[in-house]
Design an enzyme around this catalytic site. Sequence first.
Site, PDB file in Angstrom:
ATOM      1  N   GLY A 280       0.802  -1.207   0.000  1.00 24.21           N
ATOM      2  CA  GLY A 280       0.000   0.000   0.000  1.00 24.21           C
ATOM      3  C   GLY A 280       0.835   1.258   0.000  1.00 24.21           C
ATOM      4  CG  ASP A 281       3.693   4.188   1.452  1.00 22.36           C
ATOM      5  OD1 ASP A 281       4.364   4.727   0.552  1.00 22.36           O
ATOM      6  OD2 ASP A 281       3.252   4.821   2.430  1.00 22.36           O
ATOM      7  CG  ASP A 282       7.303   4.693  -1.423  1.00 23.66           C
ATOM      8  OD1 ASP A 282       6.627   4.973  -2.432  1.00 23.66           O
ATOM      9  OD2 ASP A 282       7.658   5.533  -0.575  1.00 23.66           O
TER      10      ASP A 282
END
Length: 486
Positions: free
Chosen positions: A261-263
């Site tokens: 959900g992020d990098d």
Amino acid sequence: MAPFLNSKAPHVNGIISGILIMTIGLMSIKSGESSEMPSTFGRIQSNCRKHSAFITEYGGVGDGVTSNTEAFQSAVDNLSQLAAEDGGAVLIVPAGRWLTGSFNLTSHFTLYLDEDAVLLASQDESEWPALPPLPSYGRGRDAPSGRVASLIFGTDLTDVVITGANGTIDGQGDYWWNKFKKGELQLTRPYLIELMFSDHVQIFNLTLLNSPSWNVHPVYCSNVIIKGLTILAPTNSPNTDGINPDSCTNVRIEDCFIVSGDDCIAVKSGWDEYGIQFGMPTQQLLIRRITCISPDSATIALGSEMSGGIRDVRAEDITAIHTESGVRIKTAPGRGAYVRDIFVRRMNLQTMKYVFWMTGNYGSHPDDGYDPRALPIIDGINYSDVTAENVTMAANLAGIDGDKFTGICISNVSIALAEKAKKVQWNCTDIQGVTSNVTPPACNLLPEGDADCPFPDDRLPIEDVQLKTCPSFIRSTDSTPNKFQM
């Protein structure tokens, strides 16, 4: 596979489901609930660790309900007495579902998860100690007062291995994600694995699921290898970065598959005035053979907390599918320090918002004590041999007014545009550099030349470090484990 997907984006689900089926069919959600030690376990081969113990010897119960926090900490504390003797000890987690809160590791130690072992993170906050903020951050990221200890934690350690036969660590992060979304957090959420001020760290052959926040966070560490991890979280889960090397030296990250959900990988080194004062860069970092799916974030992010500096980063053979950007540099006035000598080659990208992205106005400061005159130096950024398909925009490159991002070199790039691509493909401000053999052609600030963007020929020291593989258990009819002997 549904728990790992974003229910709000069915077209993303189809892509991710196909990739998961093809790429990690060997990974399955472990559901065994036996607390008995399998009779097929024999002794560990002698070239792993001389001493070994099973978590069941310390009262561990793998039924998915009984708390094992005390059992894990008791096992580690007991085995720590062998820290310097004959290479230390290994703690074996056999098949089962082992509910636990946070526990600390020790030096000269291996934590080994069997292929059917699942560590389940407790959702009882009393089993998670509070820690002060990291000195290079000055505050917690979710809340100013501090942070919750990671599920697997350690500090000031030497020779630590976390591995297994693709055993699973499940952070059960929905409890923490909901608190974050409701603004109910008093402390920053825990990570799955965090080691601080440690040397000779190896984390490999594991599946990590549903972390409350970041998955793997080596910070102030050296000589780190992270290899063969499958990291899965819903694509709409908050801040579930895959691997975040932070103020670390001599690091190798390779052969990992990350849905986040992020990098997927975020390279960091401290936050504004706290990171500047602490002054510990991330350097000598090798990233290779990584596959990333993250529709709202980067494959590899440099920053935004980079106030100790980031230099000598080498990334190659990178695959991203339905991800917001390839490599993104994130910084702002107040960060100070530098991102320099970055070398990226052989990226294969499919369905991207941006191929190249640099952000000089990222913002997000820890407090009002930062110095807006502390301008970062962004220099020596090299990309070569990039193929991308179904791209909305080739590049969004924004430096800082009065503080240009310099030394940008982009060569041998072929970008096929999406049906609804942006009319302006290269948005460039406050940057300087060159391009060569780039399609579609770059902006005027990156004029066409005959540049062949470099990639270093020398080897980083971490490339010559071997994994401390704990060989597979000898299968035998002897059901008696190798008991830990003092």
